[in-house]
Design a protein around this motif. Structure first.
Motif, short mmCIF file in Angstrom:
data_model
loop_
_atom_site.label_atom_id
_atom_site.label_comp_id
_atom_site.label_asym_id
_atom_site.label_seq_id
_atom_site.Cartn_x
_atom_site.Cartn_y
_atom_site.Cartn_z
N ALA A 129 19.36 58.94 -21.79
CA ALA A 129 20.50 59.78 -22.18
C ALA A 129 20.20 60.52 -23.48
O ALA A 129 20.51 61.71 -23.61
CB ALA A 129 21.76 58.93 -22.31
N LEU A 130 19.62 59.84 -24.43
CA LEU A 130 19.26 60.46 -25.70
C LEU A 130 18.34 61.66 -25.48
O LEU A 130 18.56 62.76 -26.00
CB LEU A 130 18.60 59.42 -26.61
CG LEU A 130 18.20 59.81 -28.04
CD1 LEU A 130 18.03 58.55 -28.88
CD2 LEU A 130 16.92 60.62 -28.11
N LEU A 131 17.31 61.46 -24.68
CA LEU A 131 16.32 62.52 -24.47
C LEU A 131 16.86 63.67 -23.64
O LEU A 131 16.51 64.83 -23.88
CB LEU A 131 15.07 61.92 -23.82
CG LEU A 131 14.31 60.93 -24.70
CD1 LEU A 131 13.28 60.16 -23.88
CD2 LEU A 131 13.63 61.64 -25.87
N VAL A 132 17.72 63.37 -22.67
CA VAL A 132 18.33 64.43 -21.87
C VAL A 132 19.27 65.27 -22.74
O VAL A 132 19.25 66.51 -22.69
CB VAL A 132 19.08 63.84 -20.66
CG1 VAL A 132 19.95 64.90 -19.99
CG2 VAL A 132 18.09 63.26 -19.66
N ASN A 133 20.09 64.61 -23.54
CA ASN A 133 21.01 65.34 -24.42
C ASN A 133 20.25 66.18 -25.43
O ASN A 133 20.63 67.32 -25.73
CB ASN A 133 21.95 64.36 -25.12
CG ASN A 133 22.93 63.70 -24.18
OD1 ASN A 133 23.23 64.23 -23.11
ND2 ASN A 133 23.42 62.54 -24.56
N MET A 134 19.18 65.62 -25.97
CA MET A 134 18.35 66.36 -26.92
C MET A 134 17.74 67.59 -26.27
O MET A 134 17.71 68.68 -26.85
CB MET A 134 17.24 65.46 -27.48
CG MET A 134 16.38 66.13 -28.53
SD MET A 134 14.83 65.25 -28.81
CE MET A 134 15.42 63.66 -29.35
N ALA A 135 17.24 67.41 -25.05
CA ALA A 135 16.62 68.53 -24.34
C ALA A 135 17.63 69.65 -24.12
O ALA A 135 17.30 70.84 -24.28
CB ALA A 135 16.05 68.06 -23.01
N LYS A 136 18.86 69.30 -23.73
CA LYS A 136 19.89 70.30 -23.53
C LYS A 136 20.22 71.03 -24.83
O LYS A 136 20.37 72.25 -24.87
CB LYS A 136 21.15 69.65 -22.97
CG LYS A 136 21.08 69.30 -21.50
CD LYS A 136 21.03 70.56 -20.65
CE LYS A 136 21.15 70.24 -19.17
NZ LYS A 136 21.05 71.46 -18.34
N ALA A 137 20.34 70.27 -25.92
CA ALA A 137 20.72 70.86 -27.20
C ALA A 137 19.61 71.73 -27.79
O ALA A 137 19.87 72.77 -28.40
CB ALA A 137 21.09 69.75 -28.19
N ALA A 138 18.36 71.31 -27.60
CA ALA A 138 17.23 71.98 -28.25
C ALA A 138 16.48 72.93 -27.34
O ALA A 138 15.58 73.64 -27.78
CB ALA A 138 16.27 70.92 -28.81
N GLY A 139 16.81 72.93 -26.04
CA GLY A 139 16.11 73.80 -25.11
C GLY A 139 14.72 73.34 -24.76
O GLY A 139 13.82 74.15 -24.52
N LEU A 140 14.51 72.03 -24.71
CA LEU A 140 13.19 71.48 -24.39
C LEU A 140 13.02 71.44 -22.88
O LEU A 140 13.80 70.79 -22.17
CB LEU A 140 13.06 70.07 -24.97
CG LEU A 140 13.31 69.96 -26.49
CD1 LEU A 140 13.32 68.51 -26.93
CD2 LEU A 140 12.27 70.77 -27.26
N PRO A 141 11.99 72.10 -22.35
CA PRO A 141 11.90 72.32 -20.89
C PRO A 141 11.17 71.22 -20.12
O PRO A 141 10.25 71.47 -19.35
CB PRO A 141 11.13 73.64 -20.82
CG PRO A 141 10.18 73.57 -21.97
CD PRO A 141 10.94 72.87 -23.07
N TRP A 142 11.60 69.97 -20.30
CA TRP A 142 10.92 68.88 -19.62
C TRP A 142 11.12 68.95 -18.11
O TRP A 142 12.19 69.31 -17.63
CB TRP A 142 11.44 67.52 -20.11
CG TRP A 142 11.42 67.29 -21.58
CD1 TRP A 142 12.47 66.93 -22.38
CD2 TRP A 142 10.28 67.38 -22.46
NE1 TRP A 142 12.07 66.79 -23.68
CE2 TRP A 142 10.73 67.06 -23.76
CE3 TRP A 142 8.94 67.70 -22.26
CZ2 TRP A 142 9.88 67.04 -24.86
CZ3 TRP A 142 8.09 67.70 -23.35
CH2 TRP A 142 8.56 67.37 -24.63
N ASP A 143 10.10 68.54 -17.37
CA ASP A 143 10.23 68.33 -15.93
C ASP A 143 10.72 66.93 -15.62
O ASP A 143 11.35 66.70 -14.57
CB ASP A 143 8.87 68.53 -15.24
CG ASP A 143 8.40 69.97 -15.31
OD1 ASP A 143 9.16 70.86 -14.92
OD2 ASP A 143 7.26 70.20 -15.77
N VAL A 144 10.44 65.98 -16.50
CA VAL A 144 10.76 64.59 -16.22
C VAL A 144 10.91 63.83 -17.54
O VAL A 144 10.24 64.17 -18.53
CB VAL A 144 9.65 63.95 -15.34
CG1 VAL A 144 8.31 63.92 -16.05
CG2 VAL A 144 10.04 62.56 -14.85
#
Length: 234
Positions: A129-144
């Motif tokens: 959850a931490l990493l998903v929320n961070m990705a959404k907030a920061a625009g980090l384009p992770w695949d997984v």
């Protein structure tokens, strides 16, 4: 190279946790008349990180999400800085500062370039959850999102790296661990992964005395995620 996936350490390598946490603590506290050395506050909180995870690694407690360890550490640091009287919802909001960390300036453009040719994922001690929320907030384009919580093991335990490779259905040599931390890369290297060092010499501020440069032989050594993209032909 036969590398097909790049897995990134996140705290320090992709995002600037120190300034982000300090800024969010300042924004919450100073309107209440509470002043402190906020980068010192961030450093003290981060200082709880490794000892807390080590209890899990050694079997002293069952695996718990990093959010839980962060919350326990925050309680201690608030006492250390003599900050009292914060309502629980505000303490919880501050604990989630780690969900809202800012990326280093080169991180997002570098990751976007790398994503054109590689699978991109996390290899972090952060929970999902931490990493998903961070990705959404920061625009980090992770695949997984991979790492500690899926593996139920904190880096540098081998299980964290090996389960992530297995989940991708790849061989060890097809996965490259990307990190600003020498010990992280050594652990991944011992598991058979390729390795890329990304220098972050101010992760801990201007007086940083560790991980300022690659101290061992890695497959790639770069000064930024953008340079890593260039070196990998993206």
């Amino acid at each position: 190279m036969t590398v097909k996936a790049l897995l990134f350490d996140v705290f320090g390598t992709v995002v600037d946790w120190r300034e982000s946490v300090a800024r969010q603590a300042r924004t919450l506290m100073e309107p209440k008349g509470i002043t402190a050395d906020w980068t010192g506050f961030a450093d003290a909180w981060r200082g709880k990180y490794q000892p807390a995870m080590e209890q899990v690694r050694r079997g002293g407690r069952d695996f718990v999400r990093l959010d839980v360890l962060h919350r326990e550490g925050l309680t201690e640091v608030l006492k250390q800085f003599r900050i009292t009287g914060l309502p629980e919802p505000e303490v919880d909001h501050l604990n989630r500062a780690w969900h809202r960390l800012d990326p280093w300036p080169d991180a997002v453009p570098g990751l976007v370039r790398l994503k054109s040719q590689f699978i991109l994922g996390t290899m972090s001690n952060g929970n999902v959850a931490l990493l998903v929320n961070m990705a959404k907030a920061a625009g980090l384009p992770w695949d997984v999102i991979l790492g500690a919580e899926p593996a139920q093991a904190y880096k540098p335990m081998a299980q964290a790296y090996l389960i992530s490779v297995d989940w991708l259905g790849l061989t060890h040599g097809e996965v490259m661990m990307c990190s600003a931390h020498n010990s992280d890369l050594l652990a991944a290297q011992a598991c058979g992964l390729r390795t890329a060092f990304i220098a972050r010499p101010t992760e801990y501020g201007l007086r940083q005395d560790r991980d300022c440069k690659a101290e061992h032989t890695f497959d790639v050594v770069s000064e930024s995620v953008l340079e890593l993209a260039h070196q990998l032909g993206c």
